[in-house]
Design a protein around this motif. Structure first.
Motif: not given
Length: 117
Positions: A50-60
């Protein structure tokens, strides 16, 4: 020729925190820990990860893809995961034999009943 499943990538507001949570939940190890990605696997030489990558927005919205976990004891595992910070969620599943939870960033996953032999 076929492909080999290497990783499932998860967008996260805090990839390191979410990767640590999933590593504890699954008994995995952190293989890569960089600002742009954190990877966890059962062991360094075992795929998939499992690879976790950064995003600016939260889950929608509801996940279109999710993990199903099959523990030896569903009730005990649900309790353990909730104690770790998961929460029960309703995605319209109705009355089913599995439990739908969400991780600390809201990603849904299912905890299935024990497999019948």
């Amino acid at each position: 020729m076929t492909s080999v499943w290497e990783n499932l990538t998860v967008d996260a507001r805090d990839p390191a925190r979410l990767a640590r949570w999933w590593a504890e939940a699954l008994g995995y190890h952190i293989i890569t820990d960089r600002p742009d990605e954190v990877e966890i696997r059962q062991s360094a030489d075992k795929l998939p990860g499992l690879v976790f990558v950064p995003v600016a927005d939260g889950k929608q919205t509801k996940n279109r893809l999710h993990l199903d976990l099959r523990p030896a004891d569903q009730e005990a595992e649900v309790e353990r995961l909730v104690d770790m910070g998961a929460r029960h969620v309703d995605v319209g599943q109705g009355d089913v034999e599995w439990t739908v939870l969400a991780d600390p960033e809201g990603n849904e996953f299912c905890v299935l009943r024990e497999r019948e032999e």
